[in-house]
Structures are given as C-alpha cells and as structure tokens.
Design a protein around this motif. Structure first.
Motif, PDB file in Angstrom:
ATOM      1  N   THR A  23       9.652 -12.062 -10.138  1.00 47.53           N
ATOM      2  CA  THR A  23      10.792 -11.700  -9.293  1.00 47.53           C
ATOM      3  C   THR A  23      12.028 -12.435  -9.778  1.00 47.53           C
ATOM      4  O   THR A  23      11.997 -13.652  -9.981  1.00 47.53           O
ATOM      5  CB  THR A  23      10.508 -12.071  -7.831  1.00 47.53           C
ATOM      6  OG1 THR A  23       9.336 -11.376  -7.387  1.00 47.53           O
ATOM      7  CG2 THR A  23      11.683 -11.699  -6.932  1.00 47.53           C
ATOM      8  N   ASP A  64      11.522  -3.790   2.209  1.00 41.56           N
ATOM      9  CA  ASP A  64      10.299  -4.359   1.634  1.00 41.56           C
ATOM     10  C   ASP A  64      10.618  -5.335   0.504  1.00 41.56           C
ATOM     11  O   ASP A  64       9.977  -6.376   0.366  1.00 41.56           O
ATOM     12  CB  ASP A  64       9.396  -3.243   1.105  1.00 41.56           C
ATOM     13  CG  ASP A  64       8.833  -2.376   2.220  1.00 41.56           C
ATOM     14  OD1 ASP A  64       8.896  -2.817   3.387  1.00 41.56           O
ATOM     15  OD2 ASP A  64       8.344  -1.275   1.935  1.00 41.56           O
ATOM     16  N   THR A  65      11.610  -4.991  -0.294  1.00 38.99           N
ATOM     17  CA  THR A  65      12.002  -5.867  -1.400  1.00 38.99           C
ATOM     18  C   THR A  65      12.641  -7.147  -0.880  1.00 38.99           C
ATOM     19  O   THR A  65      12.400  -8.245  -1.405  1.00 38.99           O
ATOM     20  CB  THR A  65      12.971  -5.134  -2.345  1.00 38.99           C
ATOM     21  OG1 THR A  65      12.359  -3.917  -2.787  1.00 38.99           O
ATOM     22  CG2 THR A  65      13.323  -5.989  -3.537  1.00 38.99           C
ATOM     23  N   ASN A  75       9.900  -9.363   0.378  1.00 39.91           N
ATOM     24  CA  ASN A  75       9.166  -9.914  -0.769  1.00 39.91           C
ATOM     25  C   ASN A  75       9.903 -11.119  -1.355  1.00 39.91           C
ATOM     26  O   ASN A  75       9.304 -12.174  -1.622  1.00 39.91           O
ATOM     27  CB  ASN A  75       8.986  -8.823  -1.828  1.00 39.91           C
ATOM     28  CG  ASN A  75       8.244  -9.301  -3.064  1.00 39.91           C
ATOM     29  OD1 ASN A  75       8.820  -9.957  -3.935  1.00 39.91           O
ATOM     30  ND2 ASN A  75       6.982  -8.959  -3.160  1.00 39.91           N
ATOM     31  N   ASP A 115       3.642  -7.918  -6.128  1.00 32.46           N
ATOM     32  CA  ASP A 115       4.746  -6.974  -6.189  1.00 32.46           C
ATOM     33  C   ASP A 115       5.084  -6.513  -4.769  1.00 32.46           C
ATOM     34  O   ASP A 115       4.457  -6.943  -3.796  1.00 32.46           O
ATOM     35  CB  ASP A 115       4.421  -5.793  -7.108  1.00 32.46           C
ATOM     36  CG  ASP A 115       3.236  -4.962  -6.641  1.00 32.46           C
ATOM     37  OD1 ASP A 115       2.908  -5.008  -5.436  1.00 32.46           O
ATOM     38  OD2 ASP A 115       2.633  -4.269  -7.475  1.00 32.46           O
ATOM     39  N   VAL A 116       6.065  -5.644  -4.648  1.00 34.33           N
ATOM     40  CA  VAL A 116       6.554  -5.244  -3.327  1.00 34.33           C
ATOM     41  C   VAL A 116       5.493  -4.487  -2.539  1.00 34.33           C
ATOM     42  O   VAL A 116       5.315  -4.715  -1.334  1.00 34.33           O
ATOM     43  CB  VAL A 116       7.839  -4.391  -3.473  1.00 34.33           C
ATOM     44  CG1 VAL A 116       8.267  -3.842  -2.122  1.00 34.33           C
ATOM     45  CG2 VAL A 116       8.959  -5.227  -4.085  1.00 34.33           C
ATOM     46  N   HIS A 122       3.945  -5.872   1.020  1.00 34.11           N
ATOM     47  CA  HIS A 122       4.171  -5.051   2.214  1.00 34.11           C
ATOM     48  C   HIS A 122       2.885  -4.936   3.035  1.00 34.11           C
ATOM     49  O   HIS A 122       2.877  -5.185   4.248  1.00 34.11           O
ATOM     50  CB  HIS A 122       4.667  -3.663   1.818  1.00 34.11           C
ATOM     51  CG  HIS A 122       4.710  -2.689   2.962  1.00 34.11           C
ATOM     52  ND1 HIS A 122       5.724  -2.701   3.902  1.00 34.11           N
ATOM     53  CD2 HIS A 122       3.857  -1.709   3.338  1.00 34.11           C
ATOM     54  CE1 HIS A 122       5.490  -1.761   4.806  1.00 34.11           C
ATOM     55  NE2 HIS A 122       4.367  -1.137   4.486  1.00 34.11           N
TER      56      HIS A 122
END
Length: 649
Positions: free
Chosen positions: A337, A394-395, A398, A482-483, A487
């Motif tokens: 990220t 969601d991002t 994260n 990852d996203v 989630h």
C-alpha cells in the motif's frame, strides 16, 4: 527500460536515466515486462535458479502432535508441484532439508547416495553449513533419496524427549546455505514452541495481560530482541524469503518470530492446537504456498508525475532508504500500500490526469532477471464534491487500518483508536463544510459502520479469549491484505442460503451482520476471509436439512467440532442444493489466499458465541459497541458531521 525512469513533458512520457530511451504513457493503465540485462543483476552476474529449503522442528511437541509426519508425507507429493512457468518443463527450483530441536541436522540427499546422510551442527552460536555438494539438489535427480529421507525423519525422532528448540539459528543456517549456493530462495520453517534453548535469538515468555490497555501495551507488539531485525536485513540482502508455519499449543511470541517473515516478503501461518484429524487448513496452505508463482530478490520503486509524490509504504517488505521497497520474496498474496500526497500544482497540459509508475526488478523462478512496469493514469478534479463522489470507502478503511496497526508499535491502543475516530470525523466534517447537502454521497455512507468494525477488531479491542499471539498474528496479516480481503475481514459476508436459487449461478443477496437479521428457520453462510461458518436455525425446514446434511431433524445434525473447533465436512449429496452450496464454499476458498475452515454452528450451540463475535453491527460480549451505540457515543465527532440521514440506517 529500467526502474530508474523519470517523467518528462507533463507526465505523459518517461525517460530511462541510463539509456535515455523515451516511452509514451497510454491514457489509463497498462503493464508490461522485460528481460533485464546483466547490468541489473547482483554483482553483474546472471542469477542462479532459486532454492527451497524445508526446515522441520522435530522436538517432542512437534512429533507428538503429528505435525512432523504430516509435513513429511505432504512434501513427498509437493515435489512434483514446485513453481515453474512452463508446466511442460521440470521446475528449476532446487530443494534442501533440515531438521532441528536444540541442534540442527543437515541432510545430504545427493543422487549418487544409497540413502540420505545426516550431519549435525551442535554449536548453534556459530552456525555454519556442514556440506555444500548434496544439500541443494534437483528433485528429478535425487527423488529416490529425498523420499527415503522424508520416510525416515518421523521414525528417527519418534522417541525424542527433547522439548527445547532454537529458532534464529535455523534461519541463519538457511541464509548461509543460500549464500554458499549464490542464489536466492525461500525457507519453509515448521515450528511449534517458544525458542527457549540457549542460542542467539533466545526468547522468554512475556505474555502479560495486565499490560493490555495500558501505555506499556505497545511493547508487547515490538520484537523482544533486536537480533531478528538484523537477521532480516541480511536475509533481504541475499534474497532469502522466509515463510513460517506455526503449530503452537501455547505462547510463542509471534510478534518476534514474525519479524523475519514480514521483513522478507514472506508469510506467517498459525494453527493453534494442531491435530492430525483436522489438518486440512495447514495442508492446503502449504500446497498453495509451495506451488504459487514467486519473484525473488525484488526491488520496487514508485514514481509519479509533478504535483504528486509517494510518501509512505505499508506491507511486508524492508526499506533501507525512503524510495526503494526491497522484497526478498514477492508473490500474488502480498499487497504493498502506497500513500500519495498532493503537495504541488499539477503539470499544465497533462490532460487533467496524474500519472503513477511502479517498477519491480526481480528474479523469476526460472532464474531470469526481469523488470515489470505498471503505469496508471488517474483523472483529476477541481471540486471537492467530485472527489467525494468518486472515492472508495473500502480503500480508505484498508489504508486507515494499516496506518493504525503500525501506530500500535509506538502509541497506546486508546490513542490509536481515538486517532481513527478523529480521521473519520475530519473527512465527514470537511465534506459538510465545503458542500451544501448534509447527506453524504452513496460511496461514503458506510464509512462510520466500517470504522466501528475496525475499532471492534480483536487487534484494537481484544476479546477476552484473544491471546497476544493471535493479536500479533492478525496485525501482521492485515498489513499485507488487499482491499477485497480487508473488506470481508472487517465486515464479513453473510448469505441467507435458504433463499438460494439453485437454478441460477447467482448468490443470494447478503444481509447485514446483525443477529436480528437471522431467522430461526434459516441457514446462513458467514465468511470472514479466515473462516467459514454455516449457521443453522433451530426451526430450519426438514427439506432444507435433508438437502444439506442428509438428516431430517435439527437434533440429528452433527457439527463434528470439538474443543479445538475441528473442521466440518459437508456430506456429498446428489441434489442441486447440496451441489451449489459445496460449490459456493469452494469458490469462496479459491478467492482467499488462506484456506478457510468450515464450521457448522447450530443455534444455541456453544460455538454460537464465536459466530456472533463476527456479527459486527451488534454489541459484542467484550464491550465492543453496536453500530447505533457507536454513533451515539461519538455524536460530536461523527454523527454531527454526517448530518441528518447521512448515517447508514
């Protein structure tokens, strides 16, 4: 093309810093890959194919649990599935084997031998590799000797009474072996207990629940000794990735043992109370881990067009400077990220776009040095309302989670939690201040509910039975998610299976994670990304139970799980409902990097407490607030900022 390119002419083109070649950037996103010349190889030498070294704990606990026998048996099968780019060609990956307890045992499996030879290194304070020829070998050439070794290891240590183990010398041994072979590679370490034997990296039990919730809690997530950090640096320099498979029955200090795997781009897998009968998770994870495509000895650099710059990085890697992300191993299960900061005017004449370029230099499993380039063009906007309409909640979650979890190493947990609430409040307040409507755009309405899920996570708000090791394990796990993974981890997917249409491929519409959404006559599948729960209502219809479990009554369902939550296997029944349900379970498993055990939970069964822990919109038994309570308790910081009707109701 090289990773040291510079953007020119408003970000539409970039130029190699060495050969001066110029490449045009297409309008949106693309990626491509080149074979790198010898100039981009370590010491200007074409790299050797990588090696896999399997290092197995053979102490009393490891043998008694059945771990040693299961791992050796599985490795015999996996020798045929080592990574390769062409399935028609044999893998170039060489293999080696080590067992250990207080001392290390190296094995010569050279193809010319009639049987494997053991060499013991007892001076773990001054580790060395006692053999070179015959340690790292080709599977095709030495298969008979290797299989003989894997058959003998469980027998050789069947009567062991040695309970103490080492750990750091095991990594050092694997690292030295790769150095001697002048190649990159991966260590697969199968470990069971806290390394208390007298050796470098020796640890003590520091699990102290009295520190939870205090300012000293952060020390429990920091490595106990600095030795592992220095060892990780050496591993990265050699391209030595470490994957750790843990089978503990008690505290093992995951926060310290995970330092080298996390820093080298490796993975940690943890199986508490391992049993031979419930081994599906560990074996499936091992199979996937051995077979998946990998890159070794990788360096990643991110560049941007004018006005945007990369300021921070999160994930499983090492950085010796502020620009280069170093990964001894890189695979499809890892996410890096990157935080970008807009701190200057965007270039004129860029077509309203901002450009980002990610270049990764790595060695393939065939020993080729390659360069992979990812380019992306992002549209820019001048209005704040446009930005909010196009953001991804969601991002954001994260990123916030990874930032918060890292902050736990330096700040008290309460401070981290308060910081998350304040960040969310600032986002909502900024929108309310700069725009006329009070209601948030659709893509932002779920921000408060997701934030509450993060605050209630076992890392930031531990349950009574959540151990320090589990919290440390989850913390490092989320850092590489990852996203899509994060989630479902923070807001599990809950499907009403009794509403499933067996005539189509569609899934039933997911319902909110709350007990009030459960029907006593229903059947629900809950996915957390790490586990699968099949909840059965006490009034479920006879036809439904017959189609899924092959029994006509609720009382006849056998969940098959004991104290250690052993996995349930759904019966294979010849009806459309059973086929589709089993297909959904397998589909969910293929979507996740780790195998998810399926646990059947009958209503009012004792395992239902664990199931309800993941109904994240409800108040949990350890004080975690329900969504409504969360909004009410943070009225000034969140609810007021959302405005009337802005909350997820």
């Amino acid at each position: 093309m090289c990773p040291y390119m510079q953007f020119i002419e408003g970000g539409r083109r970039f130029q190699c810093a060495f050969c001066s070649c110029v490449t045009e950037v297409p309008p949106h996103y693309f990626h491509y890959e080149f074979l790198a010349t010898v100039d981009y190889c370590k010491n200007n030498k074409v790299p050797q194919p990588p090696a896999f070294i399997f290092m197995i704990d053979v102490s009393y606990n490891a043998v008694k649990s059945g771990m040693v026998g299961i791992v050796c048996q599985e490795l015999k099968t996996l020798l045929d599935y080592l990574p390769r780019e062409n399935p028609e060609v044999e893998s170039n990956v060489r293999v080696g084997f080590v067992t250990y307890n207080k001392v290390l045992h190296f094995y010569n499996v050279k193809s010319t031998l009639a049987q494997p030879q053991m060499m013991v290194v007892s001076d773990v304070a001054d580790m060395f590799v006692p053999l070179l020829d015959g340690f790292l070998v080709s599977v095709s050439e030495s298969r008979v000797v290797i299989e003989s070794l894997l058959d003998k290891i469980p027998e050789m240590f069947a009567d062991t009474r040695e309970t103490e183990t080492v750990f750091a010398p095991v990594i050092q041994a694997g690292l030295d072996a790769l150095k001697a072979a002048d190649c990159a590679g991966k260590l697969f370490i199968f470990h069971t207990s806290l390394p208390i034997a007298e050796a470098p990296g020796k640890l003590k039990n520091r699990e102290d629940k009295k520190l939870v919730g205090t300012d000293k809690e952060k020390s429990l997530f920091q490595p106990q000794v600095s030795f592992y950090g220095n060892l990780a640096k050496e591993c990265v320099a050699q391209g030595c990735c470490v994957d750790l498979f843990l089978f503990p029955n008690q505290y093992v200090d995951v926060a310290t043992l995970a330092v080298v795997p996390v820093s080298t781009g490796g993975s940690v897998y943890k199986y508490r109370y391992f049993q031979v009968r419930g081994r599906s998770a560990s074996l499936n994870d091992l199979r996937r881990d051995v077979q998946k495509q990998m890159g070794f000895d990788a360096v990643m650099r991110v560049r941007t067009s004018t006005g945007i710059r990369a300021t921070d990085f999160f994930g499983s890697f090492y950085m010796s400077n502020t620009t280069d992300v170093e990964l001894a191993g890189l695979d499809c299960d890892k996410t890096v990220t990157v935080e970008f900061r807009h701190d200057d005017k965007l270039s004129e004449g860029d077509g309203g776009r901002s450009y980002r370029c990610c270049a990764v230099l790595y060695t393939s499993c065939n020993g080729q040095r390659r360069l992979r380039i990812h380019n992306m063009a992002v549209n820019c906007c001048a209005q704040l309302a446009d930005l909010y309409r196009n953001c991804e909640t969601d991002t954001i979650i994260n990123f916030f989670t990874k930032y918060a979890y890292r902050s736990m190493l330096s700040s008290p947990t309460k401070t981290v939690r308060d910081s998350l609430v304040n960040q969310c409040a600032q986002i909502l307040a900024c929108y309310r201040k700069k725009t006329v409507p009070l209601i948030l755009p659709e893509c932002m309405k779920l921000l408060p509910v997701y934030l509450n899920c993060v605050l209630k996570s076992d890392v930031l708000h531990p349950a009574a039975d959540t151990s320090l090791d589990d919290r440390a394990y989850l913390r490092q796990l989320v850092s590489a998610m990852d996203v899509a993974e994060s989630h479902v981890f923070f807001y599990p997917r809950l499907l009403p299976l009794h509403k499933m249409d067996v005539e189509t491929d569609t899934l039933p519409v997911a319902v909110r994670d709350s007990e009030e959404r459960l029907s006593k006559g229903g059947l629900y599948l809950l996915e957390t990304g790490l586990h699968l729960f099949l909840w059965v209502g006490a009034n479920a219809q006879q036809e439904l139970l017959q189609n899924v479990f092959g029994v006509p009554a609720f009382g006849q369902i056998d969940p098959q799980h004991g104290e250690n939550q052993r996995e349930t296997s759904l019966p294979v029944l010849d009806n459309p409902y059973s086929k589709k349900l089993r297909g959904i379970v397998e589909s969910f498993r293929t979507q996740r990097p780790r195998y998810m055990k399926l646990l059947v939970v009958k209503q009012e069964d004792k395992l239902e407490l664990i199931f309800k822990h993941f109904l994240v919109e409800d108040k949990n038994g350890c004080g975690g607030a329900s969504y409504v309570d969360f909004l009410l308790s943070h009225t000034e910081s969140v609810l007021v900022c959302v405005g009337v009707g802005g909350a997820y109701c």
